[in-house]
Scaffold this motif. Sequence first.
Motif, PDB file in Angstrom:
ATOM      1  N   VAL A   1      53.769 -16.394 -13.478  1.00 47.36           N
ATOM      2  CA  VAL A   1      55.061 -17.001 -13.805  1.00 47.36           C
ATOM      3  C   VAL A   1      55.555 -17.858 -12.641  1.00 47.36           C
ATOM      4  N   HIS A   2      55.459 -17.308 -11.443  1.00 50.10           N
ATOM      5  CA  HIS A   2      56.020 -17.979 -10.265  1.00 50.10           C
ATOM      6  C   HIS A   2      54.914 -18.508  -9.377  1.00 50.10           C
ATOM      7  N   GLN A   3      54.800 -19.823  -9.319  1.00 54.80           N
ATOM      8  CA  GLN A   3      53.769 -20.444  -8.497  1.00 54.80           C
ATOM      9  C   GLN A   3      54.365 -21.286  -7.373  1.00 54.80           C
ATOM     10  N   SER A   4      55.671 -21.505  -7.423  1.00 53.05           N
ATOM     11  CA  SER A   4      56.290 -22.366  -6.410  1.00 53.05           C
ATOM     12  C   SER A   4      57.022 -21.563  -5.336  1.00 53.05           C
ATOM     13  N   ARG A   5      57.203 -20.267  -5.572  1.00 50.86           N
ATOM     14  CA  ARG A   5      57.941 -19.445  -4.623  1.00 50.86           C
ATOM     15  C   ARG A   5      57.079 -18.996  -3.461  1.00 50.86           C
ATOM     16  N   THR A   6      57.730 -18.822  -2.325  1.00 52.85           N
ATOM     17  CA  THR A   6      57.056 -18.163  -1.206  1.00 52.85           C
ATOM     18  C   THR A   6      57.552 -16.734  -1.052  1.00 52.85           C
ATOM     19  N   HIS A   7      58.651 -16.407  -1.721  1.00 58.55           N
ATOM     20  CA  HIS A   7      59.191 -15.045  -1.645  1.00 58.55           C
ATOM     21  C   HIS A   7      60.102 -14.829  -2.844  1.00 58.55           C
ATOM     22  N   GLU A   8      60.321 -13.577  -3.159  1.00 62.15           N
ATOM     23  CA  GLU A   8      61.311 -13.247  -4.195  1.00 62.15           C
ATOM     24  C   GLU A   8      62.682 -13.684  -3.667  1.00 62.15           C
ATOM     25  N   PRO A   9      63.427 -14.449  -4.453  1.00 63.17           N
ATOM     26  CA  PRO A   9      64.729 -14.900  -3.950  1.00 63.17           C
ATOM     27  C   PRO A   9      65.632 -13.723  -3.586  1.00 63.17           C
ATOM     28  N   THR A  10      66.410 -13.921  -2.552  1.00 61.97           N
ATOM     29  CA  THR A  10      67.369 -12.892  -2.139  1.00 61.97           C
ATOM     30  C   THR A  10      68.547 -12.899  -3.104  1.00 61.97           C
ATOM     31  N   PRO A  11      69.354 -11.827  -3.088  1.00 61.89           N
ATOM     32  CA  PRO A  11      70.568 -11.832  -3.932  1.00 61.89           C
ATOM     33  C   PRO A  11      71.448 -13.048  -3.651  1.00 61.89           C
ATOM     34  N   TYR A  12      71.548 -13.439  -2.399  1.00 69.21           N
ATOM     35  CA  TYR A  12      72.323 -14.639  -2.040  1.00 69.21           C
ATOM     36  C   TYR A  12      71.751 -15.875  -2.720  1.00 69.21           C
ATOM     37  N   GLU A  13      70.422 -16.013  -2.719  1.00 65.44           N
ATOM     38  CA  GLU A  13      69.803 -17.195  -3.324  1.00 65.44           C
ATOM     39  C   GLU A  13      69.998 -17.206  -4.834  1.00 65.44           C
ATOM     40  N   TYR A  14      69.866 -16.049  -5.448  1.00 62.73           N
ATOM     41  CA  TYR A  14      70.102 -15.980  -6.898  1.00 62.73           C
ATOM     42  C   TYR A  14      71.535 -16.375  -7.245  1.00 62.73           C
ATOM     43  N   LYS A  15      72.473 -15.845  -6.463  1.00 64.17           N
ATOM     44  CA  LYS A  15      73.874 -16.127  -6.758  1.00 64.17           C
ATOM     45  C   LYS A  15      74.184 -17.603  -6.546  1.00 64.17           C
ATOM     46  N   LEU A  16      73.648 -18.149  -5.465  1.00 61.16           N
ATOM     47  CA  LEU A  16      73.877 -19.563  -5.179  1.00 61.16           C
ATOM     48  C   LEU A  16      73.288 -20.433  -6.291  1.00 61.16           C
ATOM     49  N   ALA A  17      72.081 -20.105  -6.731  1.00 62.17           N
ATOM     50  CA  ALA A  17      71.427 -20.903  -7.781  1.00 62.17           C
ATOM     51  C   ALA A  17      72.218 -20.839  -9.090  1.00 62.17           C
ATOM     52  N   ALA A  18      72.627 -19.631  -9.464  1.00 61.34           N
ATOM     53  CA  ALA A  18      73.367 -19.480 -10.726  1.00 61.34           C
ATOM     54  C   ALA A  18      74.695 -20.218 -10.651  1.00 61.34           C
ATOM     55  N   THR A  19      75.339 -20.148  -9.491  1.00 60.76           N
ATOM     56  CA  THR A  19      76.632 -20.831  -9.347  1.00 60.76           C
ATOM     57  C   THR A  19      76.440 -22.345  -9.364  1.00 60.76           C
ATOM     58  N   LEU A  20      75.362 -22.801  -8.744  1.00 59.76           N
ATOM     59  CA  LEU A  20      75.074 -24.241  -8.775  1.00 59.76           C
ATOM     60  C   LEU A  20      74.908 -24.728 -10.213  1.00 59.76           C
ATOM     61  N   GLU A  21      74.219 -23.953 -11.023  1.00 59.81           N
ATOM     62  CA  GLU A  21      74.052 -24.364 -12.429  1.00 59.81           C
ATOM     63  C   GLU A  21      75.409 -24.477 -13.125  1.00 59.81           C
ATOM     64  N   GLU A  22      76.267 -23.535 -12.816  1.00 58.18           N
ATOM     65  CA  GLU A  22      77.606 -23.570 -13.436  1.00 58.18           C
ATOM     66  C   GLU A  22      78.384 -24.784 -12.936  1.00 58.18           C
ATOM     67  N   VAL A  23      78.296 -25.028 -11.640  1.00 67.31           N
ATOM     68  CA  VAL A  23      79.011 -26.162 -11.054  1.00 67.31           C
ATOM     69  C   VAL A  23      78.488 -27.484 -11.634  1.00 67.31           C
ATOM     70  N   PHE A  24      77.175 -27.604 -11.733  1.00 66.42           N
ATOM     71  CA  PHE A  24      76.608 -28.830 -12.308  1.00 66.42           C
ATOM     72  C   PHE A  24      77.067 -29.024 -13.751  1.00 66.42           C
ATOM     73  N   THR A  25      77.196 -27.936 -14.466  1.00 67.68           N
ATOM     74  CA  THR A  25      77.594 -28.020 -15.868  1.00 67.68           C
ATOM     75  C   THR A  25      79.077 -28.381 -15.992  1.00 67.68           C
ATOM     76  N   LYS A  26      79.895 -27.774 -15.150  1.00 69.30           N
ATOM     77  CA  LYS A  26      81.344 -27.912 -15.350  1.00 69.30           C
ATOM     78  C   LYS A  26      82.015 -28.941 -14.453  1.00 69.30           C
TER      79      LYS A  26
END
Lengths: 74, 337
Positions: free
Chosen positions: A10-35
């Motif tokens: 599934v994951h071929q571009s990652r070098t590590h499992e994202p940290t909780p901070y990275e997950y939260k930042l990514a999810a928030t970015l998606e929301e920000v881009f949308t809204k």
Amino acid sequence: MTTTWPYLDVHQSRTHEPTPYEYKLAATLEEVFTKEGHELADVVRGLNARQVHAPDGAPWTEESFRAEMNRLGA
Amino acid sequence: MTLPVHDTADHIYATGLRNQWHPVVPSSFVTPGAMRKVTALGEQWLLFRRSDGTLSMLADRCPHRGAPLSLGKHLGDRVACWYHGVEVETDGTVSSVPGLPGCNLEGKKLVTSLPVREVGGAVLAYFGDERHPEPAELTLPEPLTDPEVDAILCYAEWNGPWRFAVENLLDPMHGAFLHHESHTMYNGDTTAKFRIRETDRGYFFEKTDQRGVNFDWVELCRTGVDWVDLTIPYPPSAGPGGPFGIVGMVCPVDEDRTGVFFWRYRRVRGWQRDTWRFLYKTLIEERHWQVLEQDRVMLEAMPADADQRENLYQHDLGVVRLRRMYRAEAVAQASPA
């Protein structure tokens, strides 16, 4: 590196499992881009309004956001 | 050498066209100083990488008794067969027969060595037959060479004929059905008319009345390697940069297996590029994977004779065209010169 068939990773571009901070930042970015929009100023404002800050707790600036994306997305 | 010229058209059609480049595996599959056994076009091969990164590809067959060289030992700039120690250089020349020094095998180029290139994180090799040993001119897909474009490779191995995987890409309408629940292809009409538009390197197969909404067009490109180009819209959540594109290539592994190479690309630079890559790694790659799995599940479930008992309609013109082209080429490659 696996040699067994089939290679289905599934994951071929990652070098590590994202940290909780990275997950939260990514999810928030998606929301920000949308809204809020796609401009850098929209993104910085949107993240700060949601209090999703840089790892040091400081509000984002355009410079700090660029630097962090460069670190995380390179 | 090369692949034999006595293969039948059916065998060539089933295992992949000769005299062109094909992708083999991701570059990362063979690390510096390592060897890797691979299957491509129905034959066994050995990828061999020197410690300085130089890559070569040899037939996985010792010229002495046919033992697989991939079971042998990496000697830095050559491989030693495990069976009797025969040493083969990366250009296929036998450098040493330890059991019988001075043996007449020494100095002879007895192992097929294919020209290789590494492109966008994948190994491409030229599979010529005995009549076409010199590599065909290779023009790389622009999205993989344009500095304004950022591309990320996804590789997967599917149990099905290679041509089903290519046909799937020349069939844009499946996006509106098979991928209807996906994050990118939920929009657009579920009816359409298509047309074929010729180019100097292949053809477009495209909807006549919708673009930029779903998987609405595809271009088949034959530039020494066969590849497709297409774009699919991203939702606003993916941020700036507009739609993402796909460069797709297929490795005919053997009659029943296929390696698929999808470079997801986007016209982004600077913080927009970095942000897309961050979102891709963290969230988007997994969603893309779910879409690709829908293709895999469907194609692997297709009966082997699916293309023998069909009732095609207008949407299948792109597939029909593809098959005629590939079939004619297989026949030509099987015929005596």
